[in-house]
Design a protein around this motif. Sequence first.
Motif, short mmCIF file in Angstrom:
data_model
loop_
_atom_site.label_atom_id
_atom_site.label_comp_id
_atom_site.label_asym_id
_atom_site.label_seq_id
_atom_site.Cartn_x
_atom_site.Cartn_y
_atom_site.Cartn_z
N LEU A 1 29.82 11.01 42.88
CA LEU A 1 31.33 11.03 43.12
C LEU A 1 32.05 10.92 41.68
O LEU A 1 33.30 11.37 41.65
N ARG A 2 31.70 10.12 40.91
CA ARG A 2 32.05 9.85 39.51
C ARG A 2 32.05 11.20 38.92
O ARG A 2 33.07 11.65 38.12
N GLU A 3 31.21 11.94 38.95
CA GLU A 3 31.01 13.39 38.34
C GLU A 3 32.06 13.90 38.68
O GLU A 3 32.66 14.99 38.04
N LEU A 4 32.38 14.05 40.15
CA LEU A 4 33.31 15.06 40.88
C LEU A 4 34.84 14.84 40.23
O LEU A 4 35.45 15.36 39.84
N PHE A 5 34.93 13.31 39.95
CA PHE A 5 36.27 12.99 39.78
C PHE A 5 36.49 13.19 38.35
O PHE A 5 37.62 12.90 37.72
N SER A 6 35.43 13.20 37.51
CA SER A 6 35.62 13.38 36.12
C SER A 6 35.74 14.87 35.59
O SER A 6 35.87 15.07 34.66
N SER A 7 35.76 15.85 36.76
CA SER A 7 35.53 17.14 36.66
C SER A 7 36.99 17.63 36.57
O SER A 7 37.69 17.00 37.60
N SER A 8 37.32 18.99 36.21
CA SER A 8 38.45 19.59 36.34
C SER A 8 38.48 20.62 37.52
O SER A 8 37.41 20.76 38.00
N MET A 9 39.58 21.01 38.25
CA MET A 9 39.61 21.92 39.25
C MET A 9 38.89 23.28 38.80
O MET A 9 37.92 23.83 39.40
N ALA A 10 38.90 23.77 37.63
CA ALA A 10 38.47 25.03 36.95
C ALA A 10 36.89 24.76 36.71
O ALA A 10 36.40 25.83 37.13
N GLU A 11 36.40 23.59 36.23
CA GLU A 11 35.08 23.29 36.43
C GLU A 11 34.59 23.50 37.77
O GLU A 11 33.34 23.92 38.05
#
Length: 211
Positions: free
Chosen positions: A129-139
Amino acid sequence: MKHLMLTFIVLFISIDSVFSQDLSGKRITVHARGSGYGFEYFVETSCFENQIKIKIKSKDSVSNHTLELDSNYLATRKTIYSLDSYDLKNDRHVNLFKKADSINNAYTVYDIDSVIILNTKNPAYEKLLRELFSSSMAELENQEGNKNRIVLDGTLMYFDFLQNNSSLFTARAHSPSEVSHPLLHRYIKATLAIYRKETKNTFFTIQRSGG
């Protein structure tokens, strides 16, 4: 040597920011729909201080007779059927499907269930979940890697990322896989696996989730 030290510091800061990010108040809602309105479900992950709530909402039945009498729905469906193809990046196409979904939902019966898990007992999921929220929409959409990807049928999925009920962004994916959308695919697989393990509930079968 200075270059190596700088690289190490940047990497350390990047990793530290992922693990130190506060998840409390963050939420992911997913709307998934199979081709031709076959199966449809929603997945919601809500983060609290020490807990994570997973909520499943799965389509049970639709009052098709009443739906077919709704002139607004019929007009919207006719417009959708007139499209030569469906483009996830085309706002007009997306809005047409959202409108049809909104009308369809008024005539739909859903099964709803949820489970609450502890962060301390699910560290791998918390990390994801932390990885998801630290990623951008494009990523998350892997826009560069998927620029030539074409999917004719499959499952349309919308991932809404929210912070304290305010939308951050929406990532879109058509039949996400390990290759096309690695993080989104991992999230769906992990979330459904945890839900099924924790609840032992048989209503949300693999057939109802399309996999």
